[in-house]
Design a protein around this motif. Structure first.
Motif, PDB file in Angstrom:
ATOM      1  N   LEU A 147      -1.325   0.584  -9.717  1.00 14.42           N
ATOM      2  CA  LEU A 147      -0.886  -0.611  -9.192  1.00 14.42           C
ATOM      3  C   LEU A 147       0.064  -1.388  -9.723  1.00 14.42           C
ATOM      4  O   LEU A 147       0.493  -2.339  -8.297  1.00 14.42           O
ATOM      5  CB  LEU A 147      -2.692  -1.171  -8.758  1.00 14.42           C
ATOM      6  CG  LEU A 147      -3.599  -0.668  -8.125  1.00 14.42           C
ATOM      7  CD1 LEU A 147      -4.497  -1.217  -8.053  1.00 14.42           C
ATOM      8  CD2 LEU A 147      -2.625  -0.704  -6.831  1.00 14.42           C
ATOM      9  N   LYS A 151       3.430  -0.367  -8.662  1.00 14.22           N
ATOM     10  CA  LYS A 151       3.498  -1.493  -7.380  1.00 14.22           C
ATOM     11  C   LYS A 151       3.296   0.197  -5.950  1.00 14.22           C
ATOM     12  O   LYS A 151       4.277  -0.119  -4.879  1.00 14.22           O
ATOM     13  CB  LYS A 151       4.083  -2.680  -6.900  1.00 14.22           C
ATOM     14  CG  LYS A 151       4.741  -3.036  -8.288  1.00 14.22           C
ATOM     15  CD  LYS A 151       3.462  -4.329  -8.232  1.00 14.22           C
ATOM     16  CE  LYS A 151       4.423  -5.567  -8.891  1.00 14.22           C
ATOM     17  NZ  LYS A 151       4.508  -5.048 -10.563  1.00 14.22           N
ATOM     18  N   GLY A 153       0.868   0.321  -4.181  1.00 20.90           N
ATOM     19  CA  GLY A 153       0.162  -0.691  -2.906  1.00 20.90           C
ATOM     20  C   GLY A 153       0.815  -1.479  -2.540  1.00 20.90           C
ATOM     21  O   GLY A 153       0.465  -2.069  -1.362  1.00 20.90           O
ATOM     22  N   PHE A 154       1.874  -1.088  -2.583  1.00 19.88           N
ATOM     23  CA  PHE A 154       2.886  -2.430  -1.832  1.00 19.88           C
ATOM     24  C   PHE A 154       3.974  -1.888  -0.821  1.00 19.88           C
ATOM     25  O   PHE A 154       4.692  -0.387  -1.344  1.00 19.88           O
ATOM     26  CB  PHE A 154       3.829  -3.083  -3.412  1.00 19.88           C
ATOM     27  CG  PHE A 154       4.233  -3.970  -2.500  1.00 19.88           C
ATOM     28  CD1 PHE A 154       4.148  -4.879  -1.495  1.00 19.88           C
ATOM     29  CD2 PHE A 154       6.253  -3.898  -2.978  1.00 19.88           C
ATOM     30  CE1 PHE A 154       5.946  -5.852  -0.871  1.00 19.88           C
ATOM     31  CE2 PHE A 154       7.263  -4.474  -2.662  1.00 19.88           C
ATOM     32  CZ  PHE A 154       7.517  -5.182  -1.232  1.00 19.88           C
ATOM     33  N   SER A 179      -3.358  -5.092   5.242  1.00 23.84           N
ATOM     34  CA  SER A 179      -3.469  -4.102   4.001  1.00 23.84           C
ATOM     35  C   SER A 179      -3.457  -2.500   4.154  1.00 23.84           C
ATOM     36  O   SER A 179      -3.960  -2.187   3.320  1.00 23.84           O
ATOM     37  CB  SER A 179      -4.860  -4.672   3.117  1.00 23.84           C
ATOM     38  OG  SER A 179      -4.705  -6.207   3.276  1.00 23.84           O
ATOM     39  N   ASP A 181      -0.701  -0.463   3.483  1.00 27.25           N
ATOM     40  CA  ASP A 181       0.134   0.080   1.433  1.00 27.25           C
ATOM     41  C   ASP A 181      -1.081   0.539   0.827  1.00 27.25           C
ATOM     42  O   ASP A 181      -1.895   1.594   0.398  1.00 27.25           O
ATOM     43  CB  ASP A 181       0.686  -0.610   1.664  1.00 27.25           C
ATOM     44  CG  ASP A 181       0.969  -1.928   1.439  1.00 27.25           C
ATOM     45  OD1 ASP A 181      -0.146  -2.695   2.058  1.00 27.25           O
ATOM     46  OD2 ASP A 181       2.124  -2.951   1.376  1.00 27.25           O
ATOM     47  N   THR A 182      -1.832  -0.974   0.548  1.00 28.38           N
ATOM     48  CA  THR A 182      -2.968  -0.540  -0.558  1.00 28.38           C
ATOM     49  C   THR A 182      -4.979   0.206  -0.416  1.00 28.38           C
ATOM     50  O   THR A 182      -4.782   0.801  -1.109  1.00 28.38           O
ATOM     51  CB  THR A 182      -3.422  -2.383  -0.794  1.00 28.38           C
ATOM     52  OG1 THR A 182      -2.696  -2.902  -0.993  1.00 28.38           O
ATOM     53  CG2 THR A 182      -4.530  -1.459  -1.502  1.00 28.38           C
ATOM     54  N   PHE A 186      -5.989   3.997  -2.009  1.00 30.77           N
ATOM     55  CA  PHE A 186      -7.016   3.515  -2.271  1.00 30.77           C
ATOM     56  C   PHE A 186      -7.982   4.579  -1.780  1.00 30.77           C
ATOM     57  O   PHE A 186      -8.901   6.245  -2.429  1.00 30.77           O
ATOM     58  CB  PHE A 186      -7.043   2.832  -1.410  1.00 30.77           C
ATOM     59  CG  PHE A 186      -7.212   1.598  -2.904  1.00 30.77           C
ATOM     60  CD1 PHE A 186      -6.959   1.598  -3.681  1.00 30.77           C
ATOM     61  CD2 PHE A 186      -8.197   0.339  -2.639  1.00 30.77           C
ATOM     62  CE1 PHE A 186      -6.140   0.228  -4.519  1.00 30.77           C
ATOM     63  CE2 PHE A 186      -7.964  -0.854  -3.121  1.00 30.77           C
ATOM     64  CZ  PHE A 186      -6.977  -1.063  -4.342  1.00 30.77           C
ATOM     65  N   SER A 248      -9.755  -8.131  -5.869  1.00 32.51           N
ATOM     66  CA  SER A 248      -8.456  -8.171  -4.940  1.00 32.51           C
ATOM     67  C   SER A 248      -9.852  -9.214  -3.956  1.00 32.51           C
ATOM     68  O   SER A 248      -9.424 -10.328  -3.816  1.00 32.51           O
ATOM     69  CB  SER A 248      -9.320  -7.305  -3.585  1.00 32.51           C
ATOM     70  OG  SER A 248      -8.262  -7.212  -2.877  1.00 32.51           O
TER      71      SER A 248
END
Length: 321
Positions: A147, A151, A153-154, A179, A181-182, A186, A248
């Motif tokens: 993360l 990066k 999740g971006f 969201s 990408d995140t 996950f 988050s």
């Protein structure tokens, strides 16, 4: 050879979509299929897509998750590429990624990006750097690395997933506002699927500088980010994910309040500050420290906290961190 699908999404914006499609078609290895999912109809764009035999899907779904799930349902690829309408692929991306998926068991793949402004200029990105990280299992330490260091999740345009991961996640994906990408990262962690981080810059990530003043902010974006975080808490049970999702929620709740000019009492500001302090100390990085300082400032002035956040986001693109 593995079949490949590129899913391009567009929401209202029409200025860049032709460039995005051309960057795919100019790849040294063409994809098996291209699917565009958008919420508008335009004669010139639709004719352009027809010329390239692109599967063109119209939807009135406002969410990014809804659009991408429609594309997944219509896809036939063994691996699925995603491309935002304002981003571009490097000319060798598809060939290089297919090679990696052929050689390794991968559920979730993420490559580095080259930032561009407006039009693409300069030479093509190099693929000489062969460095990558490959994870067959994820614990809290590795997730922190994914993360904050990589990066992962971006930027959805830097993400490629296996069909296996797509089918496991697609029904849940429909309910994700923005969201995506995140969520995909996950979902790979939740399902214990291998993750690869490729250090090569195979995606051009476009930053569009806002012409709005600091007082003109779309607070709906921040509300959607907060709602996505709450949704993730409902659907993901992995021990490694739990802490990051809770963090988050706290951060996006705070940001939504200051951006939307919600009333924040000194007591609420202090509670937010204490909650974020825990995560700043547990997961030290510039983003968490910045939000920690912002929460401290909000104790004295929510408006100053809001102005500082918008200034930093627009000058340093911190929203992408």
């Amino acid at each position: 050879m593995l079949r490949s699908t590129v899913i391009v999404t567009a929401h209202r914006r029409k200025a860049f979509i032709k460039d995005a499609i051309e960057s795919v078609m100019e790849n040294s290895l063409k994809p098996t299929e291209i699917i565009v999912v958008k919420n508008f109809k335009d004669y010139q764009i639709d004719s352009f897509l027809e010329t390239y035999h692109v599967k063109n899907i119209y939807t009135d779904d406002e969410t990014l998750g809804g659009k991408i799930s429609l594309g997944i349902y219509q896809s036939s690829g063994d691996i699925l590429f995603f491309l935002d309408d304002d981003d571009l692929f490097s000319k060798d991306k598809i060939r290089e990624v297919i090679y990696k998926f052929s050689k390794y068991d991968i559920g979730f793949y993420h490559n580095a990006q080259e930032v561009i402004h407006n039009k693409l200029t300069g030479s093509n990105l190099s693929t000489d750097n062969q460095r990558f990280m490959y994870y067959t299992s994820i614990d809290t330490r590795r997730l922190k690395e994914l993360l904050y260091k990589f990066k992962a999740g971006f930027n959805g345009s830097s993400i490629v997933i296996s069909r296996d991961l797509a089918m496991r996640c697609v029904d849940l994906l429909k309910n994700v506002n923005i969201s995506v990408d995140t969520f995909l990262l996950f979902c790979a962690v939740e399902n214990n699927l291998p993750i690869m981080i490729d250090f090569r810059k195979l995606t051009y990530y476009r930053i569009i500088m806002s012409q709005n003043s600091n007082t003109e902010v779309n607070d709906k974006l921040f509300k959607m980010l907060y709602e996505d975080a709450l949704y993730f808490k409902q659907i993901f049970s992995s021990k490694a994910l739990r802490d990051f999702i809770e963090m988050s929620i706290i951060q996006h709740d705070f940001l939504y309040k200051i951006i939307s000019k919600k009333e924040i009492s000194k007591r609420d500001a202090l509670i937010s500050m204490v909650k974020m302090l825990r995560y700043s100390l547990k997961y030290p990085n510039k983003w968490n420290f910045f939000l920690q300082g912002l929460s401290l400032l909000s104790v004295f002035s929510a408006e100053k906290s809001r102005s500082l956040y918008l200034k930093k986001v627009r000058s340093n693109s911190m929203l992408s961190i």
